[in-house]
Design an enzyme around this catalytic site. Sequence first.
Site, PDB file in Angstrom:
ATOM      1  N   HIS A   1       8.636  -0.682  10.966  1.00 23.88           N
ATOM      2  CA  HIS A   1       8.015   0.315  10.676  1.00 23.88           C
ATOM      3  C   HIS A   1       8.249   1.841  11.321  1.00 23.88           C
ATOM      4  O   HIS A   1       8.032   1.419  12.767  1.00 23.88           O
ATOM      5  CB  HIS A   1       6.601  -0.119  10.173  1.00 23.88           C
TER       6      HIS A   1
ATOM      7  N   SER B   1       9.498   2.412   2.474  1.00 18.39           N
ATOM      8  CA  SER B   1       8.871   1.086   1.084  1.00 18.39           C
ATOM      9  C   SER B   1       8.087   2.755   0.720  1.00 18.39           C
ATOM     10  O   SER B   1       8.193   4.509   1.554  1.00 18.39           O
ATOM     11  CB  SER B   1       8.067   0.720   2.809  1.00 18.39           C
TER      12      SER B   1
ATOM     13  N   GLU C   1       5.535  -5.101  -2.660  1.00 16.38           N
ATOM     14  CA  GLU C   1       4.526  -5.484  -2.183  1.00 16.38           C
ATOM     15  C   GLU C   1       3.448  -6.317  -2.258  1.00 16.38           C
ATOM     16  O   GLU C   1       2.916  -5.257  -3.119  1.00 16.38           O
ATOM     17  CB  GLU C   1       4.152  -4.401  -1.041  1.00 16.38           C
TER      18      GLU C   1
ATOM     19  N   GLU D   1      -6.623  -2.629  -1.608  1.00 18.85           N
ATOM     20  CA  GLU D   1      -5.447  -1.859  -1.429  1.00 18.85           C
ATOM     21  C   GLU D   1      -4.432  -1.512  -2.711  1.00 18.85           C
ATOM     22  O   GLU D   1      -3.692  -1.218  -3.493  1.00 18.85           O
ATOM     23  CB  GLU D   1      -4.290  -1.899  -0.266  1.00 18.85           C
TER      24      GLU D   1
ATOM     25  N   ASP E   1       3.581  -9.785   2.896  1.00 19.77           N
ATOM     26  CA  ASP E   1       2.954  -8.855   4.206  1.00 19.77           C
ATOM     27  C   ASP E   1       1.683  -9.957   4.968  1.00 19.77           C
ATOM     28  O   ASP E   1       1.110 -10.473   4.070  1.00 19.77           O
ATOM     29  CB  ASP E   1       2.601  -7.585   3.938  1.00 19.77           C
TER      30      ASP E   1
ATOM     31  N   HIS F   1      -1.683  -9.230   4.701  1.00 14.41           N
ATOM     32  CA  HIS F   1      -2.223  -8.722   3.487  1.00 14.41           C
ATOM     33  C   HIS F   1      -2.682 -10.260   2.768  1.00 14.41           C
ATOM     34  O   HIS F   1      -4.035 -10.703   2.343  1.00 14.41           O
ATOM     35  CB  HIS F   1      -1.937  -8.333   2.531  1.00 14.41           C
TER      36      HIS F   1
ATOM     37  N   HIS G   1       7.019  -8.325   6.040  1.00 16.88           N
ATOM     38  CA  HIS G   1       5.851  -7.425   6.607  1.00 16.88           C
ATOM     39  C   HIS G   1       5.548  -8.877   7.860  1.00 16.88           C
ATOM     40  O   HIS G   1       4.779  -9.214   6.816  1.00 16.88           O
ATOM     41  CB  HIS G   1       5.421  -6.821   6.488  1.00 16.88           C
TER      42      HIS G   1
ATOM     43  N   ARG H   1      -3.893  -5.524  13.102  1.00 17.23           N
ATOM     44  CA  ARG H   1      -2.736  -4.397  12.539  1.00 17.23           C
ATOM     45  C   ARG H   1      -2.386  -4.117  14.344  1.00 17.23           C
ATOM     46  O   ARG H   1      -1.278  -2.992  14.329  1.00 17.23           O
ATOM     47  CB  ARG H   1      -3.094  -3.047  11.779  1.00 17.23           C
TER      48      ARG H   1
ATOM     49  N   GLU I   1       5.414  -4.354  11.583  1.00 13.13           N
ATOM     50  CA  GLU I   1       4.576  -3.402  10.779  1.00 13.13           C
ATOM     51  C   GLU I   1       3.276  -3.669  11.702  1.00 13.13           C
ATOM     52  O   GLU I   1       2.057  -3.872  11.247  1.00 13.13           O
ATOM     53  CB  GLU I   1       4.587  -3.386   9.450  1.00 13.13           C
TER      54      GLU I   1
END
Length: 286
Positions: A12, A69, A152, A158, A185, A188, A211, A217, A246
Site C-alpha cells: 500500500h 483502492s 472490501e 467503518e 483484510d 478487519h 490485504h 497495523r 497494508e
Amino acid sequence: MAFPKRLEYGGHALVWSGDWSAAGARKAIAGAARAGYDYIEIALLDPWQIDVALTKDLLQEYNLRAHASLGLSAATDVTSTDPAIVAKGDELLRKATDVLYALGGSELCGVIYCALGKYPGPASRENRANSVAAMQRLADYAADKGINIDLEVVNRYETNIMNTGLEGLAFLDEVNRPNAFLHLDTYHMNIEENGMAKSVLAAGDRLGYVHIGESHRGYLGTGNVDFASFFAALKQIDYRGPITFESFSSEIVDPKLSNTLCVWRNLWHDSDDLAGKALEFIKQRY
C-alpha cells in the site's frame, strides 16, 4: 466477464508516502520496487489529483504494476437516500476507474460501496439497495475497461453494510456481476470473524483481493492475527490473486485517510525495513 488475476505481491502506498505529489509518488513507487513488490496499491481518494503521465512514467521506470483502492466519504456515499450524493459517488468511482485504466491496472478495491467511517445506525433496506445498484453500475463501467472491482469487508466502525466475509458474499449475490469479487483484510477479519478460515473457504474463487495487516497495523507477526489459519485457508482454495501488505503509522500521514482510520500511534519509523520484512513474512507463508 471476470478479468484474469494472478498471484502477485504488493504494498500500500501509505507505507512510504502520505501524498501523491511528484516527490511522494516517486518515494512510494521506488520504495515498493526496492522492497521487491510486484505492484503498488495507490489510494485514489481524490483521483482528479493524480498525475497520470508522471505515475505511468514512474511505474515504467521502476518496472512496477499498479492497482488502486479508495473509500467513499459522507459527500460521496452511494448508500445515501439523497440522489445528489449518490451521483457524486458514482462520479468519483468512474473517475477512479478511468485513472486506474490509464495506469494499466486491473483491480479497483476497498470500501467503494459506502462511506468509510462509523455510521450512527444500521443500514436501511434503501441504503443497501442503493449500494447494490451503485456497484452494479460500477461493475458494468469497469467491465468495459477490463477492470475487476473488489469489495472490501471492513469492521463495524467503518461500515454498516458488511462486516464478515459471509455478509460480503451475500451482498455480491445481489450485485450479481462476474467482475465483482470479495476483498478480505486480515486486520478487519481479526475484529469481526469467527476464525480466519471460514470466510476464505466460503468465498473460494470469489475471493478476488487480499490485504495483509496486523492487529495493530504495524509489523507482521507482532500482534494477534492468526496468520497460520488464514494462509492455510488460502492454500486450500488455491488463491491466485493480489496480496497487498497494508500498514499505517503516524510516521506517514494522509489527512484524507489517516484520521478516518484513527491512525494515532507511531507503530514504525523505517518504511524500507517494515516493507521488506513484511514481504518476507508473507512469502514464507504463501
